[in-house]
Design a protein around this motif. Structure first.
Motif, mmCIF file in Angstrom:
data_model
loop_
_atom_site.group_PDB
_atom_site.id
_atom_site.type_symbol
_atom_site.label_atom_id
_atom_site.label_comp_id
_atom_site.label_asym_id
_atom_site.label_seq_id
_atom_site.Cartn_x
_atom_site.Cartn_y
_atom_site.Cartn_z
ATOM 1 N N ASN A 165 -31.083 0.963 2.899
ATOM 2 C CA ASN A 165 -30.345 2.035 2.241
ATOM 3 C C ASN A 165 -29.879 1.529 0.879
ATOM 4 O O ASN A 165 -29.034 0.643 0.781
ATOM 5 C CB ASN A 165 -29.150 2.436 3.112
ATOM 6 N N TYR A 166 -30.479 2.096 -0.190
ATOM 7 C CA TYR A 166 -30.178 1.598 -1.532
ATOM 8 C C TYR A 166 -28.709 1.773 -1.898
ATOM 9 O O TYR A 166 -28.151 1.017 -2.700
ATOM 10 C CB TYR A 166 -31.057 2.307 -2.558
ATOM 11 N N ALA A 167 -28.064 2.780 -1.301
ATOM 12 C CA ALA A 167 -26.673 3.046 -1.646
ATOM 13 C C ALA A 167 -25.721 2.023 -1.037
ATOM 14 O O ALA A 167 -24.558 1.950 -1.431
ATOM 15 C CB ALA A 167 -26.279 4.453 -1.192
ATOM 16 N N PHE A 168 -26.183 1.276 -0.057
ATOM 17 C CA PHE A 168 -25.337 0.281 0.619
ATOM 18 C C PHE A 168 -26.024 -1.088 0.592
ATOM 19 O O PHE A 168 -26.200 -1.728 1.633
ATOM 20 C CB PHE A 168 -25.048 0.716 2.048
ATOM 21 N N ASN A 169 -26.455 -1.478 -0.616
ATOM 22 C CA ASN A 169 -27.045 -2.799 -0.809
ATOM 23 C C ASN A 169 -28.245 -3.028 0.120
ATOM 24 O O ASN A 169 -28.449 -4.109 0.646
ATOM 25 C CB ASN A 169 -26.000 -3.904 -0.598
ATOM 26 N N TRP A 170 -29.049 -1.976 0.312
ATOM 27 C CA TRP A 170 -30.274 -2.045 1.099
ATOM 28 C C TRP A 170 -30.043 -2.429 2.558
ATOM 29 O O TRP A 170 -30.912 -3.019 3.196
ATOM 30 C CB TRP A 170 -31.279 -2.996 0.450
ATOM 31 N N THR A 218 -30.325 -15.802 14.070
ATOM 32 C CA THR A 218 -29.259 -15.566 13.087
ATOM 33 C C THR A 218 -29.747 -14.615 11.992
ATOM 34 O O THR A 218 -30.909 -14.234 11.928
ATOM 35 C CB THR A 218 -28.794 -16.878 12.454
ATOM 36 N N TRP A 219 -28.838 -14.239 11.105
ATOM 37 C CA TRP A 219 -29.132 -13.316 10.016
ATOM 38 C C TRP A 219 -30.200 -13.889 9.095
ATOM 39 O O TRP A 219 -30.443 -15.090 9.030
ATOM 40 C CB TRP A 219 -27.864 -13.054 9.212
ATOM 41 N N THR A 220 -30.840 -12.986 8.348
ATOM 42 C CA THR A 220 -31.820 -13.380 7.339
ATOM 43 C C THR A 220 -31.603 -12.542 6.084
ATOM 44 O O THR A 220 -31.052 -11.435 6.146
ATOM 45 C CB THR A 220 -33.259 -13.160 7.826
ATOM 46 N N TYR A 221 -32.045 -13.061 4.951
ATOM 47 C CA TYR A 221 -32.101 -12.258 3.736
ATOM 48 C C TYR A 221 -33.392 -11.446 3.740
ATOM 49 O O TYR A 221 -34.390 -11.829 4.346
ATOM 50 C CB TYR A 221 -32.043 -13.157 2.501
ATOM 51 N N SER A 222 -33.381 -10.308 3.037
ATOM 52 C CA SER A 222 -34.531 -9.413 3.086
ATOM 53 C C SER A 222 -35.334 -9.375 1.793
ATOM 54 O O SER A 222 -36.313 -8.618 1.711
ATOM 55 C CB SER A 222 -34.072 -7.987 3.421
ATOM 56 N N LYS A 274 -28.719 -15.260 -4.008
ATOM 57 C CA LYS A 274 -27.999 -14.998 -2.759
ATOM 58 C C LYS A 274 -26.916 -13.941 -2.973
ATOM 59 O O LYS A 274 -26.725 -13.057 -2.121
ATOM 60 C CB LYS A 274 -27.378 -16.294 -2.257
ATOM 61 N N LEU A 275 -26.258 -14.017 -4.116
ATOM 62 C CA LEU A 275 -25.202 -13.063 -4.406
ATOM 63 C C LEU A 275 -25.800 -11.671 -4.603
ATOM 64 O O LEU A 275 -26.672 -11.462 -5.426
ATOM 65 C CB LEU A 275 -24.430 -13.492 -5.664
ATOM 66 N N GLY A 276 -25.346 -10.727 -3.812
ATOM 67 C CA GLY A 276 -25.835 -9.359 -3.907
ATOM 68 C C GLY A 276 -27.094 -9.091 -3.126
ATOM 69 O O GLY A 276 -27.570 -7.947 -3.073
ATOM 70 N N ASN A 277 -27.677 -10.116 -2.492
ATOM 71 C CA ASN A 277 -28.895 -9.933 -1.702
ATOM 72 C C ASN A 277 -28.549 -9.281 -0.367
ATOM 73 O O ASN A 277 -27.491 -9.550 0.213
ATOM 74 C CB ASN A 277 -29.572 -11.279 -1.447
ATOM 75 N N SER A 278 -29.421 -8.427 0.114
ATOM 76 C CA SER A 278 -29.154 -7.749 1.391
ATOM 77 C C SER A 278 -29.470 -8.673 2.552
ATOM 78 O O SER A 278 -30.410 -9.476 2.509
ATOM 79 C CB SER A 278 -29.988 -6.480 1.494
ATOM 80 N N ARG A 279 -28.678 -8.544 3.601
ATOM 81 C CA ARG A 279 -28.872 -9.333 4.808
ATOM 82 C C ARG A 279 -29.334 -8.446 5.957
ATOM 83 O O ARG A 279 -28.854 -7.334 6.114
ATOM 84 C CB ARG A 279 -27.576 -10.024 5.223
ATOM 85 N N ILE A 280 -30.267 -8.995 6.762
ATOM 86 C CA ILE A 280 -30.629 -8.364 8.029
ATOM 87 C C ILE A 280 -29.776 -9.019 9.108
ATOM 88 O O ILE A 280 -29.789 -10.242 9.246
ATOM 89 C CB ILE A 280 -32.121 -8.556 8.336
ATOM 90 N N PRO A 281 -29.006 -8.248 9.859
ATOM 91 C CA PRO A 281 -28.123 -8.860 10.851
ATOM 92 C C PRO A 281 -28.905 -9.654 11.896
ATOM 93 O O PRO A 281 -30.054 -9.337 12.219
ATOM 94 C CB PRO A 281 -27.426 -7.650 11.494
ATOM 95 N N GLY A 282 -28.285 -10.698 12.406
ATOM 96 C CA GLY A 282 -28.864 -11.432 13.509
ATOM 97 C C GLY A 282 -28.728 -10.672 14.815
ATOM 98 O O GLY A 282 -28.143 -9.592 14.878
#
Length: 813
Positions: A369-374, A741-745, A750-758
């Protein structure tokens, strides 16, 4: 399942020649590669008196200790020794006497097999007696199935089988190879080789870009892979062997060039298929699960009546379901896999053909979701995108022929014995793959609004792999040297058609339409033709000293030539990329239950494209270093491996605008820690567990930039308790978990990058075995946890499967 407990020099019915006169000179020439190592103490494999001190206990454990103490190969189906006890076995005696004492009163007998082994069988199965190795009166019958045998026992994997060209014990292998055995696969109720590989540290099933095409991919130590090996040979992209034809699933860590030529990135899965059996096999299996998943499978094998040396195996299975995960209709899977083996103790020929016909659904996906940091948009796991008729079709035909011949032995005065063998393994793959369906395309109209992207893909691949080896084994007292001289040839042709369509439609991702027409191959599209030839020349050497130090090394020269033609642009890329690679490592047994090991080496993958100066680009190289500890505990019923690794890519093509073409740039590297545990804690408790930590980064990346799709930590655990006596005898209860664990997408800071929850999922099982019937009930994702799998792009995020229930019954007849 056959258990191989130790390796020994074959003695059986070999042709032996006495070398005189020029014998010492011949011996020196034959052992040049190891001449710097001194001969050591007394013969490890001689049929002399050995001091045994084995306490009373489990029969399988006692046979294992006899094998270790004597260096004698002892093999048996695991079910023969289960529940039987023996001992104590104490005193000076020959191997034959020790085995006879262990089997006394059990109703079992030892017989002579190929390669100097002893095979344990039921006494009534024995044929007329013949002298066994060492002169003991052990009945001899037809040759056992030892060529390429796994040596597995329960949850413990034994030998490398085809995961190394020498088929050595895993405990002596300085490379990290983890085997998921047939017992693990059945206990967990698995129907996919990728689900089996989840049990291994730093292996993540991360469908990535392949999921939108129906190809389930995986990553090893942070690097994505979409091919698997079958019997040590890389199969076409997307090929998947049905689980009913699989004996074991191995994960080979690090570059695979010494085994396959062109390497799989980071490592790969090697499927060890079922092979003909000297023991009669009559088994039927029935599965019934979620989405009305149902399977009927048959496993038939044994000696061919009226022959002495011919055995066979036939695996047939078929399954279907109402829907696939994601809601697509009517998936199915069919397998026909007959094979035969002729083995007279000196010559072994195995021939077979595997035909698989599969239709799979396109697994559920979502977008960021682009509106919520992907951050991912939560969508239904059972609602298809665009149409329920989407899916992917795989049809593969795989004939193969394996040949091995023992040429005999040369005995010399003072320089030991030289055993010679030749081997060829050849396979042909014909694979047709089609994928058609839709994925979500991001839209900026509203936070949850997307557009569909239609995709039609058609791939045809024809591949021939042949691997030829000459193997020389030199044995002198406690020194053993096994050398392999190999020539490999691989030729591959693939045609690839891809067409994208963009319907002028927008909708809420949470409520996708289900009435879109299937994407068509007609219209504007690009077709690509790829073909390559690779010739590899290899030398591999394994040195064993005192049965305590095991050194394994190889060097290989590949001559790779490739050609890629793009019909749309009329461009042709040619690649002439010779590659010299090596691997070397050692295992040292500090004690009988703890070893230290280390290895380093290289592999290669070809670059596609040319340099800005017009020259052909050199191949990419993969550098590996790894070291750690191996523990063989509880009489080798529990195996633990702890390691640290580092993989590094180099010679990666990067487009340079200033030069108007490609240049060689830095690649990526990964490093981390791994822990794998498998086996039996007690007679009642079996487990398989892993913990992995991986850090991956692009070389030259700026501080704070991250690599997407790779979880920093991943762990698995599955344990089973089996009641062996009392009112609950025969019952099994098991449970396990997978935690990621979580991953970046996406690549970038790193700052502002979206995370995929673990996520963490829990599995459970209950089973019961009595005589010839086994039934079980497995539940995966017991609590129906909603989660996302790792991805490398926020516009394509795989959605994990919900709760799955699978009941299975196996009947031996």
């Amino acid at each position: 399942m056959t258990k191989t407990l130790a390796l020994a020099r074959g003695c059986g019915e070999e042709r032996r020649f006495r070398a005189r006169g020029r014998g010492p000179l011949l011996a020196i020439l034959l052992s040049t590669a190891a001449s710097v190592l001194p001969p050591l103490a007394s013969p490890a494999y001689a049929q002399s008196q050995i001091a045994f001190d084995i306490p009373a206990g489990d029969l399988g454990s006692a046979l294992a200790q006899i094998g270790r103490a004597s260096g004698q190969a002892i093999s048996f189906p695991a079910e023969l020794t289960r529940g039987r006890t023996t001992g104590p076995i104490v005193g000076q005696m020959s191997v034959g006497e020790a085995v006879a004492r262990a089997l006394a009163g059990t109703g079992l007998t030892a017989v002579a097999g190929s390669h100097g082994s002893l095979i344990i069988r039921r006494a009534q199965a024995a044929a007329p007696a013949a002298p066994a190795p060492g002169g003991d009166t052990l009945a001899a019958i037809d040759v056992a199935d030892l060529v390429g045998g796994t040596g597995d026992h329960g949850f413990v994997a034994g030998n490398t089988s085809t995961s190394d060209r020498l088929n050595i014990p895993l405990k002596e292998n300085p490379r990290s190879v983890v085997g998921v055995t047939k017992d693990v696969i059945r206990t967990q109720g698995l129907t996919s080789i990728l689900d089996a590989a989840r049990n291994v540290s730093n292996v993540t099933v991360s469908n990535g870009a392949g999921q939108g095409q129906g190809i389930a991919s995986y990553s090893v130590r942070g690097f994505d892979v979409q091919n698997v090996m079958i019997g040590g040979r890389i199969g076409p992209r997307g090929i998947n062997v049905p689980i009913e034809d699989v004996e074991r699933v191995d994960v080979i860590k690090g570059p695979t060039t010494d085994l396959t030529g062109v390497s799989l990135p980071g490592g790969g899965i090697n499927i060890i298929p079922k092979v003909p059996s000297a023991e009669p096999i009559r088994e039927a299996a029935i599965y019934l699960g979620s989405r009305f998943y149902r399977t009927l499978a048959f496993d038939l094998g044994g000696p061919v009546e009226g022959t002495e040396n011919l055995t066979y195996r036939i695996n047939v299975s078929g399954n279907t379901a109402d829907t696939a995960p994601g809601g697509d209709r009517s998936p199915h899977d069919g397998l026909i896999s007959p094979k035969v083996r002729w083995d007279d103790g000196e010559t072994t020929v195995t021939a077979g053909v595997r035909y698989a016909d599969q239709i799979v659904g396109l697994s559920p996906i979502t977008v960021g979701n682009y509106a919520f940091n992907w951050r991912p948009i939560r969508v239904s796991r059972e609602r298809p995108i665009g149409t329920a008729d989407a899916g992917a079709s795989f049809r593969s035909l795989n004939p193969y022929l394996d040949f091995e011949r023992k040429l005999g032995s040369v005995d010399t005065d003072g320089f030991g014995t030289f055993d010679f063998a030749v081997r060829n393994r050849s396979a042909y793959f014909s694979n047709n793959y089609t994928s058609v369906g839709y994925i979500f395309g991001p839209s900026m109209a509203a936070p949850t609004v997307v557009s569909p992207i239609g995709n039609y893909i058609s791939v045809t691949e024809r591949k021939l792999v042949t691997q030829s080896d000459v193997i020389l084994t030199h044995t002198l007292n406690d020194y053993k040297n096994t050398m392999r001289f190999g020539v490999d040839y691989t030729t591959d042709f693939m045609s690839y058609l891809n067409r994208l369509t963009y319907p002028r439609l927008r909708f809420d991702a949470r409520m996708p339409p289900a009435a879109l027409p299937l994407p068509s191959r007609d219209g504007y599209h690009a077709k690509t033709y790829k073909n390559f030839d690779d010739i590899g020349l290899a030398f591999q050497d394994k040195i064993d000293l005192f049965d305590r130090l095991h050194i394994l090394g190889s060097v290989r020269q590949d001559f790779y030539e490739g050609r890629t033609t793009y019909t749309l642009t009329k461009m042709v890329d040619k690649a002439d990329q010779p590659a010299l690679t090596y691997n070397g490592g050692a295992v040292y047994d500090i004690t009988k239950w703890m070893s230290v090991y280390g290895t380093m080496g290289t592999g290669f993958t070809p670059n596609q494209g040319v340099l800005a100066n017009g020259q052909s680009a050199p191949p990419q190289f993969i550098n590996l270093s790894e070291y750690g500890l191996k523990f063989n505990l509880l009489d080798e019923r529990l195996i633990v491996t702890a390691s640290r690794f580092e993989n590094q890519y180099s010679n990666v093509l990067i487009y340079d605008r200033s030069k108007g073409g490609n240049v060689l740039g830095p690649g990526s590297s990964s490093h981390g820690l791994e822990l794998d545990v498998q086996g039996q804690l007690t007679d009642n408790i079996s487990l398989i567990a892993s913990v992995g930590h991986t850090q991956i980064r692009a070389q030259g990346a700026k501080p704070g930039e991250v690599f997407p799709g790779v979880p920093p930590y991943k762990g698995t655990l599955f344990a089973v308790y089996t009641f062996t006596k009392g009112p609950f005898q025969g019952f099994q209860f098991g449970a396990g978990t997978e935690a990621v664990t979580w991953t970046y997408s996406s690549f970038g800071p790193k700052l502002g990058n979206s995370r995929i929850p673990g996520y963490a999922t829990v599995d459970a099982m209950v089973g019961y075995a009595r005589e010839n019937i086994t039934v079980s009930l497995n539940v995966k994702n017991l609590f129906d946890h909603y989660y996302y799998a790792p991805t490398q792009v926020p516009q394509f995020i795989p959605v994990g499967q919900g709760r799955q229930i699978m009941a299975q019954a196996r009947i031996k007849f």
